[in-house]
Scaffold this active site. Structure first.
Site, short mmCIF file in Angstrom:
data_model
loop_
_atom_site.label_atom_id
_atom_site.label_comp_id
_atom_site.label_asym_id
_atom_site.label_seq_id
_atom_site.Cartn_x
_atom_site.Cartn_y
_atom_site.Cartn_z
N ASP A 275 33.41 48.55 43.71
CA ASP A 275 34.05 47.82 44.81
C ASP A 275 35.45 48.33 45.12
OD1 ASP A 275 31.78 46.18 44.87
OD2 ASP A 275 32.66 44.81 43.39
N HIS B 197 28.25 47.95 49.89
CA HIS B 197 29.44 48.44 50.57
C HIS B 197 29.63 47.64 51.85
CE1 HIS B 197 28.77 52.00 48.08
NE2 HIS B 197 27.58 52.11 48.60
N THR C 70 23.65 41.78 38.80
CA THR C 70 23.56 41.38 40.20
C THR C 70 22.21 40.74 40.53
OG1 THR C 70 22.76 43.58 40.77
CG2 THR C 70 25.14 43.20 40.96
#
Ligand code: GTP
Ligand code: IMP
Ligand code: MG
Length: 338
Positions: free
Chosen positions: A18, A48, A128
């Site tokens: 990130d 992104h 995630t």
């Protein structure tokens, strides 16, 4: 002679992901007009966010270079693919005629997502939940399905290393896109609080079929402060109240989780440069620590403290800062490469 003129550039994250690689890649895609952008890295656990001319794009599977209509968008065989995510992006960005995945990309199935969205991976690692870790585990067990077995991908299959080397041999510009960040690497990161693959420059190159002698430049991307999402150590972490007070609060692109924050960390940065053999640095979010620099496109316009920050990074890390982000838009970029 070969390595002197081959314009291949690898982009990697220098902290915990990130850092703003997506925006930097989009800028390079518009500016350098590469014929090919090829994605390495883990898979759709990456997210992104790219802003361009008042539009916001979220991309997880395709290369972030998609904004340039001349650039072919390739996904290397080391990346695990979620067919639904990929097909949705191809459709959304209208890149049907220039998107290709390798025959040998691994395929994430529902069962992988299920294992990843509960239990130890979710709760103690903070995964995630996108199925990438369990899919890579199956790949190591040699039971994972590959893209060549999947009917819905048939139109997009190709030999990606071959396409990349064809372009390199013709001295065309090739952008190699890494995802995640150096300290999420399975080998070099804060194990076990890491992702399921190596994500340093060498790992990214292996993902797309490029050997060490085919690389010209390695750009390591650092944010002007450090963020981390999920579990695991973060040196000098500040509280979320402090992060909010500084304007550093961020939420994850994929999971919507709050990102943890700390000051720029020179020890981590130095080690990232070593591990990636980085030749250039991109610093993002300079506008967040120096708001007076928002939207600036020229180094000479920066305020003195902002210039000092950049010079100090160069002095301490011994390689040049060639790109600086001054806002989320692709055009909010200072480029001192030439
Ligand atoms: P991963 O591959 O998931 O590691 O993500 P990433 O490195 O592409 O970064 P991501 O897009 O998840 O997060 C960066 C965030 O910062 C995004 O919301 C960007 O729009 C934003 N951003 C990038 N560069 C700048 C910048 O220079 N200034 C500001 N204000 N925002 C930026
Ligand atoms: P996984 O890769 O989904 O298994 O997650 C493992 C760890 O890496 C968790 O802490 C995630 O938050 C982190 N992670 C994985 N991909 C990214 C990314 O693209 N950006 C930031 N963190 C990530
Ligand atoms: Mg991200």
């Amino acid at each position: 002679m070969h390595s002197m003129c081959m314009p291949s550039t690898v982009i990697v994250g220098g902290f915990y992901g990130d850092e703003g690689k997506g925006k930097i890649v989009s800028y390079l895609a518009m500016k350098d007009n590469p014929t090919i952008a090829v994605r390495g890295g883990v898979g759709p656990n990456a997210g992104h966010t790219i802003e361009y001319n008042n539009k916001k794009y979220k991309v997880r599977m395709l290369p972030s270079a998609f904004l340039n209509p001349n650039t072919r968008l390739l996904v290397g065989p080391g990346v695990v693919v979620s067919p639904d995510v990929l097909l949705k992006e191809i459709n959304e960005f209208g890149t049907n005629d220039r998107s290709f995945v390798d025959f040998q990309c691994g395929i994430i199935e529902e069962s992988h997502k299920q294992i990843d969205s509960g239990g130890r991976l979710k709760e103690s690692i903070g995964s995630t939940g996108t199925g990438t870790g369990p899919a890579n585990a199956d790949r190591a067990m040699r039971t994972l399905k590959l893209a060549r077995d999947i009917e819905s991908l048939a139109l997009y299959l190709d030999d990606i290393p071959n396409q990349v080397h064809f372009a390199l041999d013709r001295k065309e510009n090739v952008l190699v896109e890494g995802t995640q960040g150096t300290f999420l690497s399975l080998w070099h990161g804060t194990y076990p609080y890491v992702t399921s693959k190596d994500v340093t420059a060498s790992g990214i190159c292996a993902d797309v079929g490029i050997g060490p002698k085919n690389v010209d430049e390695v750009i390591v991307v650092f944010k002007s402060f450090v963020t981390r999402v999920g579990e695991g150590p973060l040196q000098n972490e500040i509280s979320s109240d402090q992060a909010i007070a500084k304007g550093w609060q961020e939420v994850g692109t994929v999971t919507g989780r709050q990102r943890r924050a700390a000051d720029f960390d020179f020890d981590l940065a130095r080690r990232a440069i070593m591990l990636n053999s980085a030749t250039q640095i991109a610093i993002t979010k300079l506008d967040v620590i120096f708001p007076e620099c928002t939207h600036m496109q020229s180094f000479s316009d920066l305020s003195s403290p902002a210039k000092y920050f950049i010079k100090n990074v160069e002095d301490k890390l011994k390689i040049p800062v060639t790109l600086v982000g001054t806002g989320p838009d692709v055009n909010d970029t200072i480029d001192t490469r030439k």
